[in-house]
Scaffold this motif. Structure first.
Motif, PDB file in Angstrom:
ATOM      1  N   ALA A   6       0.829  -1.202   0.000  1.00 50.34           N
ATOM      2  CA  ALA A   6       0.000   0.000   0.000  1.00 50.34           C
ATOM      3  C   ALA A   6       0.868   1.259   0.000  1.00 50.34           C
ATOM      4  CB  ALA A   6      -0.937   0.003   1.204  1.00 50.34           C
ATOM      5  N   ALA A   7       1.951   1.238   0.762  1.00 48.49           N
ATOM      6  CA  ALA A   7       2.859   2.392   0.801  1.00 48.49           C
ATOM      7  C   ALA A   7       3.514   2.604  -0.559  1.00 48.49           C
ATOM      8  CB  ALA A   7       3.919   2.202   1.884  1.00 48.49           C
ATOM      9  N   LYS A  52      15.485   9.998  -0.917  1.00 47.47           N
ATOM     10  CA  LYS A  52      14.151  10.546  -0.641  1.00 47.47           C
ATOM     11  C   LYS A  52      13.100   9.448  -0.566  1.00 47.47           C
ATOM     12  CE  LYS A  52      14.230  13.713  -3.954  1.00 47.47           C
ATOM     13  NZ  LYS A  52      13.862  14.841  -4.822  1.00 47.47           N
ATOM     14  N   ALA A  53      13.180   8.479  -1.466  1.00 49.74           N
ATOM     15  CA  ALA A  53      12.196   7.397  -1.478  1.00 49.74           C
ATOM     16  C   ALA A  53      12.262   6.575  -0.194  1.00 49.74           C
ATOM     17  CB  ALA A  53      12.415   6.498  -2.695  1.00 49.74           C
ATOM     18  N   ARG A  54      13.489   6.262   0.240  1.00 52.51           N
ATOM     19  CA  ARG A  54      13.637   5.503   1.491  1.00 52.51           C
ATOM     20  C   ARG A  54      13.100   6.291   2.673  1.00 52.51           C
ATOM     21  NH1 ARG A  54      19.562   3.909   2.115  1.00 52.51           N
ATOM     22  NH2 ARG A  54      19.761   5.979   1.250  1.00 52.51           N
ATOM     23  N   ALA A  59       8.982   7.053   6.766  1.00 54.05           N
ATOM     24  CA  ALA A  59       8.032   7.917   7.472  1.00 54.05           C
ATOM     25  C   ALA A  59       6.599   7.414   7.322  1.00 54.05           C
ATOM     26  CB  ALA A  59       8.145   9.348   6.946  1.00 54.05           C
ATOM     27  N   THR A  60       6.295   6.868   6.172  1.00 54.73           N
ATOM     28  CA  THR A  60       4.937   6.366   5.922  1.00 54.73           C
ATOM     29  C   THR A  60       4.663   5.091   6.713  1.00 54.73           C
ATOM     30  OG1 THR A  60       4.919   7.349   3.721  1.00 54.73           O
ATOM     31  CG2 THR A  60       3.363   5.566   4.112  1.00 54.73           C
ATOM     32  N   LEU A  61       5.649   4.228   6.808  1.00 59.99           N
ATOM     33  CA  LEU A  61       5.462   2.947   7.488  1.00 59.99           C
ATOM     34  C   LEU A  61       5.686   3.024   8.988  1.00 59.99           C
ATOM     35  CD1 LEU A  61       7.165   0.658   4.855  1.00 59.99           C
ATOM     36  CD2 LEU A  61       4.718   0.811   5.357  1.00 59.99           C
ATOM     37  N   ARG A  62       6.410   4.024   9.466  1.00 61.67           N
ATOM     38  CA  ARG A  62       6.742   4.123  10.881  1.00 61.67           C
ATOM     39  C   ARG A  62       5.514   4.147  11.784  1.00 61.67           C
ATOM     40  NH1 ARG A  62      10.830   8.065  11.451  1.00 61.67           N
ATOM     41  NH2 ARG A  62      12.257   6.343  11.225  1.00 61.67           N
ATOM     42  N   PRO A  63       4.498   4.976  11.538  1.00 63.51           N
ATOM     43  CA  PRO A  63       3.347   4.989  12.457  1.00 63.51           C
ATOM     44  C   PRO A  63       2.681   3.620  12.554  1.00 63.51           C
ATOM     45  CG  PRO A  63       3.262   6.886  11.007  1.00 63.51           C
ATOM     46  CD  PRO A  63       4.374   5.991  10.516  1.00 63.51           C
ATOM     47  N   GLN A  64       2.621   2.894  11.458  1.00 60.65           N
ATOM     48  CA  GLN A  64       2.009   1.573  11.468  1.00 60.65           C
ATOM     49  C   GLN A  64       2.870   0.606  12.260  1.00 60.65           C
ATOM     50  OE1 GLN A  64       1.755   0.944   7.285  1.00 60.65           O
ATOM     51  NE2 GLN A  64       0.118   2.418   7.024  1.00 60.65           N
TER      52      GLN A  64
END
Length: 69
Positions: A6-7, A52-54, A59-64
């Protein structure tokens, strides 16, 4: 794995070139030089886009990831 997929889909929608760099680097195992040549970028730009992609994916996956700890 579903969260990663999804990310990656979200990254492709928001930043298509970053997603292409991820495909080249992570999934195809290309080097900076190979990625740059494949995408028509300078090596330095390919390196910056990979960085930048990493960061974006982290950052997108961290909260999950924190929610599952």
């Amino acid at each position: 794995l579903l969260e990663v997929d999804a990310a990656l889909q979200k990254l492709a929608a928001e930043h298509p070139r970053l997603a292409k760099v991820v495909e080249c680097r992570y999934f195809a195992g290309m080097t900076d030089e190979e990625t740059a040549a494949a995408l028509g970028l300078s090596v330095r730009t390919a390196q910056r886009e990979w960085f930048k992609a990493r960061a974006w994916l982290r950052a997108t996956l961290r909260p999950q990831a924190q929610g599952h700890a």
